[in-house]
Structure formats: C-alpha cells, structure tokens
Design a protein around this motif. Sequence first.
Motif, PDB file in Angstrom:
ATOM      1  N   GLN A  50       0.820  -1.221   0.000  1.00 53.57           N
ATOM      2  CA  GLN A  50       0.000   0.000   0.000  1.00 53.57           C
ATOM      3  C   GLN A  50       0.851   1.266   0.000  1.00 53.57           C
ATOM      4  OE1 GLN A  50      -2.584  -1.537   3.428  1.00 53.57           O
ATOM      5  NE2 GLN A  50      -4.005  -0.281   2.256  1.00 53.57           N
ATOM      6  N   CYS A  92     -10.768   0.054   3.392  1.00 54.42           N
ATOM      7  CA  CYS A  92      -9.350  -0.071   3.087  1.00 54.42           C
ATOM      8  C   CYS A  92      -8.805   1.302   2.734  1.00 54.42           C
ATOM      9  CB  CYS A  92      -9.186  -1.019   1.899  1.00 54.42           C
ATOM     10  SG  CYS A  92      -7.475  -1.252   1.402  1.00 54.42           S
ATOM     11  N   LEU A  93      -7.633   1.640   3.279  1.00 55.59           N
ATOM     12  CA  LEU A  93      -7.031   2.944   2.965  1.00 55.59           C
ATOM     13  C   LEU A  93      -6.723   3.062   1.473  1.00 55.59           C
ATOM     14  CD1 LEU A  93      -4.588   3.347   5.995  1.00 55.59           C
ATOM     15  CD2 LEU A  93      -6.833   4.422   5.678  1.00 55.59           C
ATOM     16  N   HIS A 134      -7.289  -9.510   6.044  1.00 52.92           N
ATOM     17  CA  HIS A 134      -7.367  -8.406   5.069  1.00 52.92           C
ATOM     18  C   HIS A 134      -5.959  -7.974   4.642  1.00 52.92           C
ATOM     19  CE1 HIS A 134      -9.117  -4.394   3.645  1.00 52.92           C
ATOM     20  NE2 HIS A 134      -7.822  -4.145   3.703  1.00 52.92           N
ATOM     21  N   GLU A 135      -5.064  -7.833   5.624  1.00 51.10           N
ATOM     22  CA  GLU A 135      -3.708  -7.349   5.317  1.00 51.10           C
ATOM     23  C   GLU A 135      -2.902  -8.396   4.540  1.00 51.10           C
ATOM     24  OE1 GLU A 135      -3.264  -4.295   5.526  1.00 51.10           O
ATOM     25  OE2 GLU A 135      -4.963  -3.871   6.822  1.00 51.10           O
ATOM     26  N   HIS A 138      -3.456  -8.304   0.918  1.00 55.10           N
ATOM     27  CA  HIS A 138      -2.688  -7.269   0.210  1.00 55.10           C
ATOM     28  C   HIS A 138      -1.347  -7.815  -0.299  1.00 55.10           C
ATOM     29  CE1 HIS A 138      -4.940  -3.550   0.489  1.00 55.10           C
ATOM     30  NE2 HIS A 138      -5.135  -3.687   1.788  1.00 55.10           N
TER      31      HIS A 138
HETATM   32 ZN   LIG Z   1      -6.562  -2.697   2.865  1.00 51.88          ZN
END
Ligand SMILES: [Zn+2]
Length: 175
Positions: A50, A92-93, A134-135, A138
């Motif tokens: 991210q 999510c950012l 979730h992470e 990524h």
């Molecule tokens: Zn995320």
Amino acid sequence: MILDIKTFPDKVLRKKAEPVIEFNDELKLLLDNMMETMRANSGVGLAAPQVAVSKRILVIDTTQAEEEGSLLRVINPEIISEEGEQLGEEGCLSVPGEYEPIRRAEKIILKAQDENGKEFTLEAEAFLARVIQHEIDHLNGVLFIDRLPSYKRDTLKKAIKRRIAEGDYIVTGME
Ligand SMILES: [Zn+2]
C-alpha cells in the motif's frame, strides 16, 4: 515519515509481494514509517504494497478499536490454520470511502517473524483475525473488493469511476 498511500486501481496493489530476507535497519525504518502512516490515516492495518513496497510486511494497530487491542509488526506472515466464519464490514485505505460486508474466518493461527527475524505464532479471532486476513490479502495482490459478489463489485467500481470524475477519489500510479 508519513508515506503516500497507493489507491485502487494502482498496479502495485496487484503484485505478489516478495519475502523479507534481511532484517536490517532499513526494515525497521520502513516499519516505523508504516506505523506512522497507518496512524495518520486512522487505519487499523497497513501492508507494505500500500506504500509501494512489494514486500511481505504488515503493521496492525487495533488498540483504538478494541479494549485489549494489539500492536503488531509482522514479517513474512502465513495463516497456518483457520476456523469458523464471520461477516463484517471492511474498508481499506487503498479504496478510500468504500465499506462492504466481507466473509472471513472467525479464528486463525498466524505464523510470522518479528522485526528481528524471530519466529512467532499468534492465535487471533474476531476483529483482529479479520484485520490480519485483510492485510495478508494485500501481500497476494488481493483487495477486499475482490471478495465481493461480482454484481456488487461492478457497482462499486462504477461508483469509484464516478468519484474519480468528480475529483472525490485520488488515483495513484496511472500510466
Ligand atoms: Zn486494505
């Protein structure tokens, strides 16, 4: 230092991240910067892709969301067991402003390394288990919106396109 967060549909979010081999000062600095960036954006987790670093690194902070929250620096994570099911809203950012219910395992066992390369395992459930899943997604180039039924995913992508046109959604990494 606060780092720039990459947003969907940036290609860096779609790459499979590489394992960390060297546990050095550069890694520790990146972890510090990721923590600072996550907090500055009121996030509960942040994965290195991210911030455009394609490595298997996560930071997690559930101390604001839970009474006994966790503050974690996680390198080369692997889920070695999962159990049960939970449905809960995720955001999510990297997909700012969008929130959708996502199905996840209720309990997991995480195996990973800390910032010094020392292995650890952690049992997590409920919200923390959700954040970890979730992470880790990524790190495999997967976003929470990929886990939506296709009709919902299409509606959400259209909504984002509209927001981009209106200047309400910042796109990174466009070619
Ligand atoms: Zn995320």
